[in-house]
Design a protein around this motif. Structure first.
Motif, PDB file in Angstrom:
ATOM      1  N   ASP A  14       2.586   2.048  -3.337  1.00 25.16           N
ATOM      2  CA  ASP A  14       1.691   2.572  -4.368  1.00 25.16           C
ATOM      3  C   ASP A  14       0.952   3.829  -3.924  1.00 25.16           C
ATOM      4  OD1 ASP A  14       2.469   0.502  -5.952  1.00 25.16           O
ATOM      5  OD2 ASP A  14       0.616  -0.648  -5.770  1.00 25.16           O
TER       6      ASP A  14
ATOM      7  N   ALA B 147      -8.623  -0.226  -3.714  1.00 24.99           N
ATOM      8  CA  ALA B 147      -7.451  -0.208  -4.587  1.00 24.99           C
ATOM      9  C   ALA B 147      -6.560  -1.416  -4.321  1.00 24.99           C
ATOM     10  CB  ALA B 147      -6.666   1.084  -4.379  1.00 24.99           C
ATOM     11  N   LEU B 148      -6.389  -1.741  -3.039  1.00 27.71           N
ATOM     12  CA  LEU B 148      -5.627  -2.937  -2.700  1.00 27.71           C
ATOM     13  C   LEU B 148      -6.316  -4.187  -3.225  1.00 27.71           C
ATOM     14  CD1 LEU B 148      -4.416  -2.299   0.964  1.00 27.71           C
ATOM     15  CD2 LEU B 148      -2.976  -2.678  -1.050  1.00 27.71           C
TER      16      LEU B 148
ATOM     17  N   ALA C 270       0.830  -1.202   0.000  1.00 30.82           N
ATOM     18  CA  ALA C 270       0.000   0.000   0.000  1.00 30.82           C
ATOM     19  C   ALA C 270       0.867   1.256   0.000  1.00 30.82           C
ATOM     20  CB  ALA C 270      -0.924  -0.009   1.208  1.00 30.82           C
ATOM     21  N   ARG C 271       1.867   1.284   0.861  1.00 40.04           N
ATOM     22  CA  ARG C 271       2.736   2.470   0.937  1.00 40.04           C
ATOM     23  C   ARG C 271       3.484   2.690  -0.374  1.00 40.04           C
ATOM     24  NH1 ARG C 271       4.033   0.529   6.176  1.00 40.04           N
ATOM     25  NH2 ARG C 271       6.095  -0.127   5.446  1.00 40.04           N
TER      26      ARG C 271
ATOM     27  N   THR D  84      -8.776   3.808   4.279  1.00 37.99           N
ATOM     28  CA  THR D  84     -10.005   4.363   3.704  1.00 37.99           C
ATOM     29  C   THR D  84     -10.676   3.305   2.831  1.00 37.99           C
ATOM     30  OG1 THR D  84      -8.925   5.175   1.687  1.00 37.99           O
ATOM     31  CG2 THR D  84      -8.900   6.628   3.627  1.00 37.99           C
TER      32      THR D  84
ATOM     33  N   GLN E 225     -11.697   3.674  -0.165  1.00 40.17           N
ATOM     34  CA  GLN E 225     -11.116   3.762  -1.499  1.00 40.17           C
ATOM     35  C   GLN E 225      -9.768   3.044  -1.559  1.00 40.17           C
ATOM     36  OE1 GLN E 225     -12.212   6.296   0.330  1.00 40.17           O
ATOM     37  NE2 GLN E 225     -13.950   7.167  -0.814  1.00 40.17           N
ATOM     38  N   GLY E 226      -8.986   3.205  -0.484  1.00 38.96           N
ATOM     39  CA  GLY E 226      -7.690   2.539  -0.433  1.00 38.96           C
ATOM     40  C   GLY E 226      -7.834   1.033  -0.355  1.00 38.96           C
ATOM     41  N   SER E 227      -8.786   0.583   0.438  1.00 36.63           N
ATOM     42  CA  SER E 227      -9.034  -0.849   0.544  1.00 36.63           C
ATOM     43  C   SER E 227      -9.437  -1.438  -0.797  1.00 36.63           C
ATOM     44  CB  SER E 227     -10.128  -1.112   1.584  1.00 36.63           C
ATOM     45  OG  SER E 227     -10.367  -2.493   1.731  1.00 36.63           O
TER      46      SER E 227
ATOM     47  N   ILE F 286      -1.149   4.148  -1.468  1.00 39.03           N
ATOM     48  CA  ILE F 286      -2.532   3.809  -1.135  1.00 39.03           C
ATOM     49  C   ILE F 286      -2.760   3.995   0.359  1.00 39.03           C
ATOM     50  CG2 ILE F 286      -4.228   1.933  -1.024  1.00 39.03           C
ATOM     51  CD1 ILE F 286      -2.869   0.734  -3.487  1.00 39.03           C
ATOM     52  N   ASP F 287      -3.813   4.713   0.696  1.00 36.74           N
ATOM     53  CA  ASP F 287      -4.200   4.844   2.096  1.00 36.74           C
ATOM     54  C   ASP F 287      -5.165   3.706   2.416  1.00 36.74           C
ATOM     55  OD1 ASP F 287      -5.055   5.465   4.615  1.00 36.74           O
ATOM     56  OD2 ASP F 287      -5.815   7.471   4.132  1.00 36.74           O
ATOM     57  N   SER F 288      -4.628   2.632   2.975  1.00 32.30           N
ATOM     58  CA  SER F 288      -5.437   1.443   3.211  1.00 32.30           C
ATOM     59  C   SER F 288      -6.437   1.629   4.340  1.00 32.30           C
ATOM     60  CB  SER F 288      -4.537   0.246   3.521  1.00 32.30           C
ATOM     61  OG  SER F 288      -3.714   0.510   4.647  1.00 32.30           O
TER      62      SER F 288
END
Length: 235
Positions: A169, A181-182, A166-167, A175, A177-179, A171-173
């Motif tokens: 890319d 994206a993962l 996540a970091r 949130t 939206q971040g979840s 990505i704020d995991s």
């Protein structure tokens, strides 16, 4: 060569309400990857295998060993009988996690992400601190994630890998939206892998991210029970 790689539980299981402290553990950013991760089953027969991933088998013996470790830990835990009563899908949940961890490991390898022993120790200490101590952390993992004490480091390694992915890319995991994206990232990795699941444990349903009860012809029904049920079913 057989491998035994054993994320938070995705397979269906029944469980009671979670405590606020346990919810804090499960809601940690590194854990938010509850999404479809596996490709569809194949048609080949693999006797003695619970799943085959890229040609490497997770044997039924390996799966049963992991299941037994969880059951033994549950029996020794306070209110262990209640835990056992509410985890009737343990084999499927355990197999799901073992496959899921393989997907995470591949994603980390493809992205050039490495996790050292020091990383695992530091993350484990942080998890334990957040939960009020090592025993509380292990108890929460057993109760909520069906992780036996001997597999805690392995679980932590997968969480650290996801966090580093996540970091890397941006990505704020933490949130939704971040979840998501993962989820998409790991799904793409899983689609590139050859993953066959023994239908004895279900069939992967990508639309719901669970191992369903559907069967295919990977294992033949030697008992004839399927035929008897079909004959008895109303037309």
């Amino acid at each position: 060569m057989e491998r035994h790689r054993h994320r938070s539980a995705l397979a269906p299981r029944s469980r009671g309400p979670r405590s606020p402290r346990t919810r804090a553990l499960i809601a940690a950013p590194a854990l938010l990857v509850a999404v479809p991760l596996l490709s569809a089953c194949g048609d080949e027969s693999h006797p003695g295998a619970a799943a085959v991933i890229e040609g490497d088998r997770i044997s039924t013996a390996q799966l049963q060993s992991s299941v037994n470790a969880v059951r033994d830990a549950q029996r020794d835990a306070p209110r262990g009988e209640d835990m056992i009563k509410h985890t009737g899908q343990l084999s499927r949940a355990t197999l799901h996690r073992m496959i899921h961890d393989e997907v995470i490991a591949r994603a980390g390898k493809d992205a050039g992400v490495s996790v050292s022993r020091r990383d695992v120790q530091a993350a484990r200490a942080q998890f334990a601190s957040n939960m009020g101590g090592a025993r509380q952390f292990e108890a929460a993992l057993l109760r909520e994630e069906l992780i036996a004490p001997g597999k805690v480091d392995h679980w932590v390694r997968s969480q650290v890998t996801v966090s580093k992915l996540a970091r890397k890319d941006g990505i704020d995991s933490g949130t939704p939206q971040g979840s998501q994206a993962l989820a998409r990232k790991l799904s793409k990795v899983s689609e590139s892998m050859r993953i066959d699941v023994n239908p004895r444990y279900g069939k992967w349903d990508a639309s719901r991210a669970v191992l369903s009860d559907r069967k295919d012809d990977w294992l033949k029904d030697r008992s004839g029970e399927e035929a008897r049920r079909a004959q008895a079913a109303p037309s």
